[in-house]
Design an enzyme around this catalytic site. Structure first.
Site, PDB file in Angstrom:
ATOM      1  N   GLU A  58       0.690  -1.170  -0.211  1.00 56.12           N
ATOM      2  CA  GLU A  58      -0.193  -0.101   0.530  1.00 56.12           C
ATOM      3  C   GLU A  58       0.777   1.361  -0.065  1.00 56.12           C
ATOM      4  O   GLU A  58       1.558   1.647   0.545  1.00 56.12           O
ATOM      5  CB  GLU A  58      -1.275   0.153   1.158  1.00 56.12           C
ATOM      6  CG  GLU A  58      -1.746   0.960   1.081  1.00 56.12           C
ATOM      7  CD  GLU A  58      -3.169   1.067   2.564  1.00 56.12           C
ATOM      8  OE1 GLU A  58      -2.867  -0.124   3.232  1.00 56.12           O
ATOM      9  OE2 GLU A  58      -3.699   1.969   2.103  1.00 56.12           O
TER      10      GLU A  58
ATOM     11  N   ASN B 172      -2.256  -6.677   5.213  1.00 51.64           N
ATOM     12  CA  ASN B 172      -2.221  -8.194   4.077  1.00 51.64           C
ATOM     13  C   ASN B 172      -3.583  -8.830   4.412  1.00 51.64           C
ATOM     14  O   ASN B 172      -3.288  -9.414   5.890  1.00 51.64           O
ATOM     15  CB  ASN B 172      -1.147  -7.683   4.054  1.00 51.64           C
ATOM     16  CG  ASN B 172      -0.268  -6.852   3.716  1.00 51.64           C
ATOM     17  OD1 ASN B 172      -0.356  -6.066   2.931  1.00 51.64           O
ATOM     18  ND2 ASN B 172      -0.093  -6.968   5.152  1.00 51.64           N
TER      19      ASN B 172
ATOM     20  N   HIS C 181      -7.042  -2.690  14.989  1.00 47.28           N
ATOM     21  CA  HIS C 181      -7.308  -2.164  13.946  1.00 47.28           C
ATOM     22  C   HIS C 181      -6.754  -2.835  11.862  1.00 47.28           C
ATOM     23  O   HIS C 181      -7.506  -2.346  11.523  1.00 47.28           O
ATOM     24  CB  HIS C 181      -6.280  -0.180  13.597  1.00 47.28           C
ATOM     25  CG  HIS C 181      -6.802   0.213  12.518  1.00 47.28           C
ATOM     26  ND1 HIS C 181      -7.716   1.287  11.958  1.00 47.28           N
ATOM     27  CD2 HIS C 181      -5.751   0.360  11.484  1.00 47.28           C
ATOM     28  CE1 HIS C 181      -7.253   2.133  11.352  1.00 47.28           C
ATOM     29  NE2 HIS C 181      -6.340   0.885  10.322  1.00 47.28           N
ATOM     30  N   GLU C 182      -5.596  -2.982  12.324  1.00 41.24           N
ATOM     31  CA  GLU C 182      -5.499  -4.381  11.009  1.00 41.24           C
ATOM     32  C   GLU C 182      -6.529  -5.317  10.812  1.00 41.24           C
ATOM     33  O   GLU C 182      -6.721  -5.409  10.147  1.00 41.24           O
ATOM     34  CB  GLU C 182      -4.000  -4.300  11.583  1.00 41.24           C
ATOM     35  CG  GLU C 182      -3.151  -3.336  11.341  1.00 41.24           C
ATOM     36  CD  GLU C 182      -3.354  -2.147  10.622  1.00 41.24           C
ATOM     37  OE1 GLU C 182      -3.391  -2.815   9.254  1.00 41.24           O
ATOM     38  OE2 GLU C 182      -2.458  -0.951  10.770  1.00 41.24           O
TER      39      GLU C 182
ATOM     40  N   GLU D  31      -9.938   3.492   5.941  1.00 44.32           N
ATOM     41  CA  GLU D  31      -9.636   4.198   7.204  1.00 44.32           C
ATOM     42  C   GLU D  31     -10.628   5.042   8.633  1.00 44.32           C
ATOM     43  O   GLU D  31     -10.297   4.467   9.827  1.00 44.32           O
ATOM     44  CB  GLU D  31      -8.048   5.143   6.695  1.00 44.32           C
ATOM     45  CG  GLU D  31      -7.094   4.181   5.872  1.00 44.32           C
ATOM     46  CD  GLU D  31      -6.896   2.551   6.733  1.00 44.32           C
ATOM     47  OE1 GLU D  31      -6.560   2.832   7.952  1.00 44.32           O
ATOM     48  OE2 GLU D  31      -5.978   2.392   6.150  1.00 44.32           O
TER      49      GLU D  31
ATOM     50  N   HIS E 111      -9.601  -4.308   9.239  1.00 48.02           N
ATOM     51  CA  HIS E 111      -9.890  -3.707   7.770  1.00 48.02           C
ATOM     52  C   HIS E 111     -10.146  -5.487   7.486  1.00 48.02           C
ATOM     53  O   HIS E 111     -10.726  -5.656   6.634  1.00 48.02           O
ATOM     54  CB  HIS E 111      -8.163  -3.916   7.476  1.00 48.02           C
ATOM     55  CG  HIS E 111      -7.756  -1.853   7.656  1.00 48.02           C
ATOM     56  ND1 HIS E 111      -8.675  -1.496   7.339  1.00 48.02           N
ATOM     57  CD2 HIS E 111      -6.496  -1.485   8.339  1.00 48.02           C
ATOM     58  CE1 HIS E 111      -8.041  -0.147   6.992  1.00 48.02           C
ATOM     59  NE2 HIS E 111      -6.548  -0.205   8.236  1.00 48.02           N
TER      60      HIS E 111
ATOM     61  N   GLY F 111       2.721   2.088  10.859  1.00 52.67           N
ATOM     62  CA  GLY F 111       2.489   1.547  11.817  1.00 52.67           C
ATOM     63  C   GLY F 111       2.540  -0.055  11.893  1.00 52.67           C
ATOM     64  O   GLY F 111       3.247  -0.761  12.340  1.00 52.67           O
ATOM     65  N   ALA F 112       1.762  -0.194  10.508  1.00 55.45           N
ATOM     66  CA  ALA F 112       0.527  -1.327  10.905  1.00 55.45           C
ATOM     67  C   ALA F 112      -0.024  -2.100   9.218  1.00 55.45           C
ATOM     68  O   ALA F 112       0.242  -0.733   8.550  1.00 55.45           O
ATOM     69  CB  ALA F 112       0.697  -2.501  11.459  1.00 55.45           C
TER      70      ALA F 112
HETATM   71  N1  TRP Z   1      -3.602   0.620   5.739  1.00 59.02           N
HETATM   72  C1  TRP Z   1      -2.359   0.859   7.202  1.00 59.02           C
HETATM   73  C2  TRP Z   1      -3.229   1.110   7.813  1.00 59.02           C
HETATM   74  O1  TRP Z   1      -3.962   1.662   7.954  1.00 59.02           O
HETATM   75  C3  TRP Z   1      -1.439   1.851   6.901  1.00 59.02           C
HETATM   76  C4  TRP Z   1      -0.315   2.341   5.430  1.00 59.02           C
HETATM   77  C5  TRP Z   1      -0.260   2.986   4.835  1.00 59.02           C
HETATM   78  C6  TRP Z   1       0.536   1.765   6.012  1.00 59.02           C
HETATM   79  N2  TRP Z   1       0.718   2.192   3.953  1.00 59.02           N
HETATM   80  C7  TRP Z   1       1.234   2.459   4.217  1.00 59.02           C
HETATM   81  C8  TRP Z   1       1.974   0.944   6.422  1.00 59.02           C
HETATM   82  C9  TRP Z   1       2.908   2.357   4.052  1.00 59.02           C
HETATM   83  C10 TRP Z   1       3.247   0.692   5.812  1.00 59.02           C
HETATM   84  C11 TRP Z   1       3.092   1.369   4.918  1.00 59.02           C
HETATM   85  O2  TRP Z   1      -2.887   0.191   9.071  1.00 59.02           O
HETATM   86 ZN    ZN Z   2      -5.638   1.471   8.421  1.00 58.14          ZN
END
Ligand code: TRP
Ligand code: ZN
Length: 888
Positions: A127, A271, A303-304, A326, A307, A267-268
């Site tokens: 991402e 996937n 949070h993850e 988000e 998702h 943060g995280a």
């Molecule tokens: N989608 C991730 C989240 O909100 C965050 C995210 C977006 C991310 N781009 C990224 C994490 C690039 C690491 C590197 O949890």
């Molecule tokens: Zn997120």
């Protein structure tokens, strides 16, 4: 200087993709230096799209193409074209299979996007647009594909081979290589793709879902960290259960894997079936992590996980819809965390963070709507606006609908859009249908940037007992949006009588009075007037209870009224907010008038708050009440930020509290001693927070016995919360009071924790945030420390970020040395990791808030950056927008 400016991407230009990829079979030959990726893609023309020029465009960056074949025929160079960011295959049929073979170089990847090396492992981050650094693909979220993956690697160096979905076989080849196969049955966009390879240890558990399926859970870490995964695992299981109970959402694969990596940009990452985490949001032991770290882990793990439904099963049509996943997912994790401990304290923390990060963003040159209209670099739009304001926008809808109808709305959303890539509009329509309400005006919250301001005025008619509240809303202009329309704003109001009790809030014209308590008003017009009746005397209004909307409220409270609300408001959030307002007001007066003494009434109010520390008090809430507004937040309240004045005033006030309430504060230390047995319950965390708040005040006016206490708390080393709190006090204290205790403690801390990177980050951060006059020199020295490196984002944030964002006093030194320092670091970082370089710019985007001297100094640094050739799009966008340059 001439430069070709990067293109601006606009929401209005959205077109469905010309081709779809139904299936992708990927084979990786993994190596640190070199990895070969073989991709087999089943493509077909999208019936919903207009026909283009007949060519196929695949995104791809930093790839070395070895071969391309269409329906098993290797293409001669005349039939395709390799561009810097794409592979164009000329005149393709309507349905075909494309095979490509590319080479990539993970060890050279310092941007941490695509496939890269962290420690001894290989991992991916896709991402938003990282998948195009792995193989040629249509790298956009509305192309959803069924992926199967084969990973081949040296069995000794990479015994663990992970990808999305379910494991479907593993074999060891004769040459000592191992192959692992993974299949993900759920179609997904490429940004959710992940692979991990390494010598990792698993901490494992199981979860039985609502329908009785047993799912193995694994947290993969470097072998020395297996003793730091309990809390993350506990949080994961709690999140899985909570999503079933609150949203009816079950987990859907045969296994759920998490990997903790030490080099990570954010943060995280969620996937599918293989969440990848910054180690900071997994690893914790009481002696290595603070209570805040533990709370962060709980929130990010949830949070993850959340998702999986809000983001993965239902994803975003395009990146302008980022808040669809988000904002909603942040709202979900906030509610989860609220259910795990104290709802009131959680709300205060969330609003504190919104005000500290999102309000300034909304008031600055990077202001954008929750659903932006345009961007240059999407990585710059993972912002507090998209995340935190987006969560507030979902929260307002939940409040407008009430819990039952909101649940109906989310059920409808999950049912209608499962497996699709959709828009925030689709979400709102579900709320509208299921809630049977009209949200047409409410939709402006997604499109309009800027923080609305509500100017409130009132009058009371003693003869009729009528109380009138007039509310004018306006939203300041933001870049590119000069006209603002009135928003629909849920505005929660209470009225207090002289004894502090809630009155019935009865609108004129209503025949019956409602029960005493909060009334939710709906604001729609630029000016609204509400008349309340049945009142014997003029009430004290309690406005925007529970922070019912992300707005700024202005009402001319007297100090006495604020003190009264602080003591009596039945709304816990507003009790806290009244205390904050009182402190902000006093601090701004102290800034303006440096020899003004601290008023006795204020000290008395704090003293009364301290007295609430009894057996059944909420110590965590009390700690929040006792926390003075930060220097940055105080700056945000001024027309021109007075950097030095704010620091002086805040220290003056803290010292006055420490001196004049010494006995009460010592009482807090006594009553809230740390029990021998470590405890992570909300109550125990609350006691630590309160005790350390008290210690902080006492150490502002330190007598030898207090210094001794502080040192003892540090040396006892009972848990990291207490250690860091004591260390911070010692490092910040004037050596005149503490001698070399600060230096000694830092040395001892380093010796104890030099080999634990996450704890060592705290050591760097504390020094960078110190208000001592030599801090910048010290930070510059630390750049040369053997443990410092620009290639680890956590370390960069710990030293450089902490200095630039967490130390306004020293960063904004009027000689401009802090600005020069930051610009130098950004220019060093940009070629290595543009995402991190761009994020470090944040404090300089706010240059208009300072006096002329500082403005000129910051601008000069921004202009210097902009002159540099080969700047990343990330840095270019933020710098050029900060300088007010138009893009088109
Ligand atoms: N989608 C991730 C989240 O909100 C965050 C995210 C977006 C991310 N781009 C990224 C994490 C690039 C690491 C590197 O949890
Ligand atoms: Zn997120």
């Amino acid at each position: 200087m001439y430069r070709t400016t990067p293109p601006v991407i606009h929401l209005k230009d959205y077109r469905p993709p010309e081709f779809l990829i139904d299936r992708a079979a990927l084979h990786f030959d993994l190596g640190l230096e070199e990895t070969a990726v073989h991709a087999e893609l089943d493509l077909r023309r999208n019936p919903a799209a207009k026909r283009g020029d007949g060519d196929l465009y695949l995104d791809g960056e930093h790839l070395e193409l070895l071969e391309v074949a269409l329906d098993d025929r290797t293409l001669p160079p005349a039939e395709y074209e390799i561009r810097e960011d794409a592979l164009v295959v000329h005149r393709v049929p309507d349905r075909f299979r494309l095979r490509t073979r590319v080479l990539i170089r993970p060890a050279d990847n310092t941007a941490l996007e695509g496939l890269y090396v962290s420690g001894d492992m290989l991992c991916t981050q896709c991402e938003a647009e990282g998948f195009r650094r792995i193989t040629y693909f249509i790298d956009r979220p509305d192309v959803m594909t069924r992926f199967s993956v084969a990973l081949a690697a040296d069995a000794e160096r990479f015994p663990v081979l992970l990808a999305n979905g379910n494991p479907v076989g593993e074999e060891t080849l004769e040459d000592g290589r191992k192959v692992a196969r993974w299949d993900d049955p759920f179609p997904k966009p490429s940004y959710l793709f992940a692979v991990v390879a390494g010598d990792l240890a698993a901490v494992s558990d199981r979860f039985t879902t609502l329908s009785g399926r047993e799912v193995p859970l694994n947290i993969y870490v470097e072998p020395e960290n297996t003793d730091k995964c309990d809390h993350a695992m506990r949080s994961l299981k709690a999140a899985m259960r909570w999503d079933e109970e609150r949203y009816g959402r079950e987990y859907d694969l045969d296994v759920f894997n998490i990997v903790a990596v030490s080099h990570f940009n954010m943060g995280a990452m969620e996937n599918k079936g293989l969440n990848v985490f910054n180690a900071k949001y997994i690893l914790a032991r009481p002696d290595t992590a603070t209570d805040m770290d533990f709370a962060g882990i709980e929130g990010v793990v949830a949070h993850e996980y959340f998702h999986n439904w809000t983001g993965n099963r239902i994803t975003c049509r395009d990146w302008f819809q980022l808040s669809l996943k988000e904002g909603f997912t942040v709202y979900r994790d906030q509610e989860f965390s609220a259910d795990q401990s104290s709802r009131g304290v959680k709300r205060i923390e969330d609003v504190r963070m919104l005000r500290a990060r999102q309000f300034p963003e909304d008031a600055g040159p990077m202001a954008h709507p929750v659903r932006p209209d345009s961007y240059i670099e999407i990585n710059n739009f993972y912002t507090a606006t998209v995340y935190e304001k987006g969560a507030e926008v979902v929260r307002m809808q939940a409040n407008l609908l009430g819990p039952e109808r909101f649940r109906k709305g989310t059920d409808l959303y999950f049912e209608r859009f499962d497996g699709q890539a959709v828009t925030t509009e689709d979400f709102v329509r579900c709320m509208e249908e299921a809630g049977d309400i009209d949200l047409s005006q409410f939709r402006r919250w997604y499109a309009q940037a800027g923080t609305p301001v509500l100017e409130c005025a009132d009058s009371f008619d003693a003869h009729t007992g009528a109380y009138t509240l007039e509310i004018r809303q306006h939203t300041p202009t933001t870049p590119g949006q000069s006209t603002k329309l009135p928003l629909q704003i849920p505005f929660a109001v209470g009225l207090l009588d002289a004894a502090g009790a809630d009155l019935p809030v009865q609108l004129d014209g209503e025949t019956e009075a409602p029960a005493p308590g909060t009334r939710m008003l709906a604001l729609r017009e630029a000016v609204e007037r509400f008349t309340f009746v049945g009142l014997d005397a003029e009430p004290v209004p309690s406005l925007l209870r529970g922070f019912s909307a992300p707005v700024i409220v202005r009402y001319p409270y007297t100090d006495a009224q604020l003190t009264f609300l602080m003591a009596h408001d039945s709304d816990g959030f507003n009790r806290w907010d009244a205390a904050q307002s009182l402190s902000v007001r006093l601090l701004l007066e102290l800034v303006a008038e440096s020899d003004k003494p601290v008023p006795e009434a204020y000290i008395e109010a704090v003293g009364r708050a301290l007295k609430q520390d009894d057996a059944d008090a909420d110590q965590a809430l009390l700690a929040e009440v006792l926390t003075l507004p930060s220097e940055s937040y105080l700056g945000d309240q001024m027309t021109v930020v007075d950097v030095d004045g704010i620091h002086r005033a805040r220290e003056q006030l803290a010292a006055a509290i420490g001196e004049q309430l010494r006995d009460a504060l010592l009482g807090v230390l006594e009553r809230n001693q740390e029990p021998v047995e470590y405890d992570l319950s909300p109550a125990a965390m609350g006691r630590r927070a309160l005790r350390n708040a008290a210690l902080g005040y006492l150490m502002r006016a330190p007598t030898p016995d207090i210094v001794e206490r502080c040192r003892a708390q540090f040396e006892a080393g009972h848990n990291m919360t207490d250690v860091i709190a004591a260390l911070r006090c010692l490092v910040d204290a004037d050596p005149e009071h503490v001698g070399d205790a600060g230096e000694q403690a830092l040395t001892a801390f380093y010796q104890r924790w030099a080999e634990d990177p996450l704890v060592l980050d705290k050591w760097f951060g504390l020094q960078a945030q110190s208000s001592r006059p030599d801090t910048l020199e010290r930070v510059e020295g630390l750049l040369e420390h053997p443990k410092f490196t620009l290639t680890n984002p956590n370390r960069v944030r710990a030293l450089i970020g902490a200095f630039a964002v967490g130390n306004p006093l020293r960063f904004h030194a009027v000689d401009g040395a802090g600005y020069r320092f930051l610009a130098d670091r950004i220019l060093e970082l940009d070629p290595l990791n543009p995402q991190i370089a761009s994020r470090l710019l944040y404090p300089m985007t706010r240059w208009r808030r300072y006096d002329e001297i500082r403005q000129a100094l910051i601008r000069a640094q921004l202009e210097r950056i902009l002159e540099v050739e080969g700047l990343s799009n990330d840095v270019y966008e933020v710098v050029s927008k900060s300088l007010g340059q138009e893009q088109d």
